[in-house]
Motif scaffolding. Structure first.
Motif, mmCIF file in Angstrom:
data_model
loop_
_atom_site.group_PDB
_atom_site.id
_atom_site.type_symbol
_atom_site.label_atom_id
_atom_site.label_comp_id
_atom_site.label_asym_id
_atom_site.label_seq_id
_atom_site.Cartn_x
_atom_site.Cartn_y
_atom_site.Cartn_z
ATOM 1 N N CYS A 94 6.125 -2.080 -8.211
ATOM 2 C CA CYS A 94 5.625 -1.247 -7.112
ATOM 3 C C CYS A 94 6.735 -0.284 -6.714
ATOM 4 O O CYS A 94 7.814 -0.713 -6.294
ATOM 5 N N THR A 95 6.471 1.001 -6.859
ATOM 6 C CA THR A 95 7.487 2.012 -6.567
ATOM 7 C C THR A 95 6.890 3.177 -5.787
ATOM 8 O O THR A 95 5.681 3.370 -5.769
ATOM 9 N N SER A 96 7.783 3.939 -5.167
ATOM 10 C CA SER A 96 7.392 5.151 -4.458
ATOM 11 C C SER A 96 8.523 6.157 -4.559
ATOM 12 O O SER A 96 9.698 5.785 -4.543
ATOM 13 N N GLY A 97 8.169 7.422 -4.657
ATOM 14 C CA GLY A 97 9.161 8.491 -4.675
ATOM 15 C C GLY A 97 9.640 8.852 -3.282
ATOM 16 O O GLY A 97 10.662 9.533 -3.124
ATOM 17 N N ASP A 98 8.926 8.393 -2.262
ATOM 18 C CA ASP A 98 9.289 8.666 -0.869
ATOM 19 C C ASP A 98 10.340 7.654 -0.411
ATOM 20 O O ASP A 98 10.153 6.445 -0.572
ATOM 21 N N LYS A 99 11.433 8.132 0.157
ATOM 22 C CA LYS A 99 12.550 7.267 0.573
ATOM 23 C C LYS A 99 12.111 6.212 1.585
ATOM 24 O O LYS A 99 12.453 5.035 1.454
ATOM 25 N N ALA A 100 11.325 6.614 2.585
ATOM 26 C CA ALA A 100 10.888 5.666 3.615
ATOM 27 C C ALA A 100 9.978 4.588 3.021
ATOM 28 O O ALA A 100 10.095 3.407 3.355
ATOM 29 N N CYS A 101 9.084 4.988 2.127
ATOM 30 C CA CYS A 101 8.191 4.021 1.486
ATOM 31 C C CYS A 101 8.968 3.077 0.568
ATOM 32 O O CYS A 101 8.704 1.874 0.530
ATOM 33 N N CYS A 102 9.940 3.615 -0.148
ATOM 34 C CA CYS A 102 10.809 2.791 -0.991
ATOM 35 C C CYS A 102 11.534 1.748 -0.145
ATOM 36 O O CYS A 102 11.612 0.580 -0.526
ATOM 37 N N ASP A 103 12.050 2.166 1.019
ATOM 38 C CA ASP A 103 12.736 1.225 1.918
ATOM 39 C C ASP A 103 11.796 0.126 2.394
ATOM 40 O O ASP A 103 12.191 -1.040 2.501
ATOM 41 N N MET A 104 10.530 0.470 2.678
ATOM 42 C CA MET A 104 9.559 -0.540 3.097
ATOM 43 C C MET A 104 9.271 -1.525 1.972
ATOM 44 O O MET A 104 9.217 -2.738 2.202
ATOM 45 N N ILE A 105 9.094 -1.020 0.762
ATOM 46 C CA ILE A 105 8.830 -1.894 -0.389
ATOM 47 C C ILE A 105 10.002 -2.848 -0.595
ATOM 48 O O ILE A 105 9.821 -4.052 -0.792
ATOM 49 N N GLN A 106 11.225 -2.307 -0.546
ATOM 50 C CA GLN A 106 12.398 -3.155 -0.743
ATOM 51 C C GLN A 106 12.595 -4.121 0.421
ATOM 52 O O GLN A 106 13.081 -5.234 0.226
ATOM 53 N N THR A 141 0.813 -1.220 0.000
ATOM 54 C CA THR A 141 0.000 0.000 0.000
ATOM 55 C C THR A 141 0.844 1.267 0.000
ATOM 56 O O THR A 141 0.320 2.347 -0.225
ATOM 57 N N MET A 142 2.136 1.122 0.279
ATOM 58 C CA MET A 142 2.997 2.299 0.417
ATOM 59 C C MET A 142 3.570 2.790 -0.900
ATOM 60 O O MET A 142 4.349 3.729 -0.929
ATOM 61 N N GLY A 143 3.138 2.167 -2.006
ATOM 62 C CA GLY A 143 3.647 2.585 -3.308
ATOM 63 C C GLY A 143 2.576 2.471 -4.373
ATOM 64 O O GLY A 143 1.459 2.023 -4.115
ATOM 65 N N ALA A 144 2.931 2.869 -5.565
ATOM 66 C CA ALA A 144 2.040 2.741 -6.720
ATOM 67 C C ALA A 144 2.441 1.479 -7.471
ATOM 68 O O ALA A 144 3.614 1.299 -7.807
ATOM 69 N N CYS A 145 1.478 0.593 -7.699
ATOM 70 C CA CYS A 145 1.759 -0.665 -8.399
ATOM 71 C C CYS A 145 1.217 -0.591 -9.817
ATOM 72 O O CYS A 145 0.062 -0.231 -10.028
ATOM 73 N N LYS A 146 2.073 -0.942 -10.761
ATOM 74 C CA LYS A 146 1.733 -0.894 -12.182
ATOM 75 C C LYS A 146 1.883 -2.300 -12.753
ATOM 76 O O LYS A 146 2.869 -2.980 -12.485
ATOM 77 N N VAL A 147 0.886 -2.755 -13.510
ATOM 78 C CA VAL A 147 0.892 -4.096 -14.094
ATOM 79 C C VAL A 147 1.135 -3.986 -15.588
ATOM 80 O O VAL A 147 0.473 -3.217 -16.279
ATOM 81 N N GLU A 148 2.094 -4.769 -16.068
ATOM 82 C CA GLU A 148 2.384 -4.835 -17.503
ATOM 83 C C GLU A 148 2.341 -6.287 -17.926
ATOM 84 O O GLU A 148 2.853 -7.158 -17.213
ATOM 85 N N MET A 149 1.740 -6.566 -19.091
ATOM 86 C CA MET A 149 1.706 -7.925 -19.615
ATOM 87 C C MET A 149 2.998 -8.224 -20.366
ATOM 88 O O MET A 149 3.550 -7.351 -21.032
ATOM 89 N N THR A 150 3.470 -9.451 -20.216
ATOM 90 C CA THR A 150 4.639 -9.923 -20.953
ATOM 91 C C THR A 150 4.181 -11.079 -21.834
ATOM 92 O O THR A 150 3.031 -11.525 -21.726
ATOM 93 N N LYS A 151 5.057 -11.596 -22.673
ATOM 94 C CA LYS A 151 4.643 -12.672 -23.577
ATOM 95 C C LYS A 151 4.262 -13.946 -22.832
ATOM 96 O O LYS A 151 3.408 -14.699 -23.286
ATOM 97 N N ASP A 152 4.843 -14.174 -21.651
ATOM 98 C CA ASP A 152 4.547 -15.393 -20.903
ATOM 99 C C ASP A 152 4.007 -15.120 -19.498
ATOM 100 O O ASP A 152 4.107 -15.963 -18.611
ATOM 101 N N GLY A 153 3.426 -13.946 -19.270
ATOM 102 C CA GLY A 153 2.873 -13.646 -17.951
ATOM 103 C C GLY A 153 2.643 -12.168 -17.739
ATOM 104 O O GLY A 153 2.102 -11.478 -18.595
#
Length: 154
Positions: free
Chosen positions: A112-124, A95-107
């Motif tokens: 999920c990313t965030s411009g906020d340093k603390a949120c980025c650290d939580m995602i990672q 929930t702490m970032g923006a999640c973007k879905v892209e289709m690939t040939k096999d899936g």
């Protein structure tokens, strides 16, 4: 379908076997809420600003099913549940970032990313936790809006 798994949605969302309101005395206390989930190969990696989850299916039918689920559920909360021996080990709600879905040939690929340093650290941090769970043998399930869209047996 050999490339799919049966999952109980209620246990994934933390609802357990709660009895719905208005159930009569003759009704069973637990009504299964099962869904077929495509089995895939899942890879998680850190990227600039967050993490990337890549789901790949060998079977074209399972791949199409997963891509359709992702398309329908895109925009909902993205989360990953890690299960071991039928028990949830961890669940990371991204929930702490923006999640973007892209289709690939096999899936599909979920970033999920965030411009906020603390949120980025939580995602990672979630990425590190889920990667460790997968290495230890957990089953990981990618969910969008609380609905499982793919599952990985590591």
């Amino acid at each position: 379908m050999a490339t799919s798994m049966m999952m109980d949605r209620a246990s994934m969302t933390g609802m357990g076997n709660a009895m719905p309101m208005g159930m009569g005395a003759g009704m069973p206390a637990s009504m299964p809420n099962m869904v077929m989930v495509p089995r895939c190969t899942m890879k998680m990696e850190k990227c600039t600003g967050g993490m990337k989850i890549t789901c790949m299916c060998d079977d074209p039918t399972a791949c199409t099913m997963m891509q359709n689920l992702c398309t329908m559920m895109a925009g909902g909360m993205c989360s990953v549940a890690c299960m071991l021996n039928g028990m949830m080990v961890c669940c990371c709600n991204l929930t702490m970032g923006a999640c973007k879905v892209e289709m690939t040939k096999d899936g599909c690929c979920v970033t999920c990313t965030s411009g906020d340093k603390a949120c980025c650290d939580m995602i990672q941090g979630c990425c590190d936790c889920m990667t460790a769970c997968m290495k230890a043998g957990c089953t990981c399930c990618l969910m969008m809006g609380g609905t499982p869209v793919c599952c990985c047996m590591c």
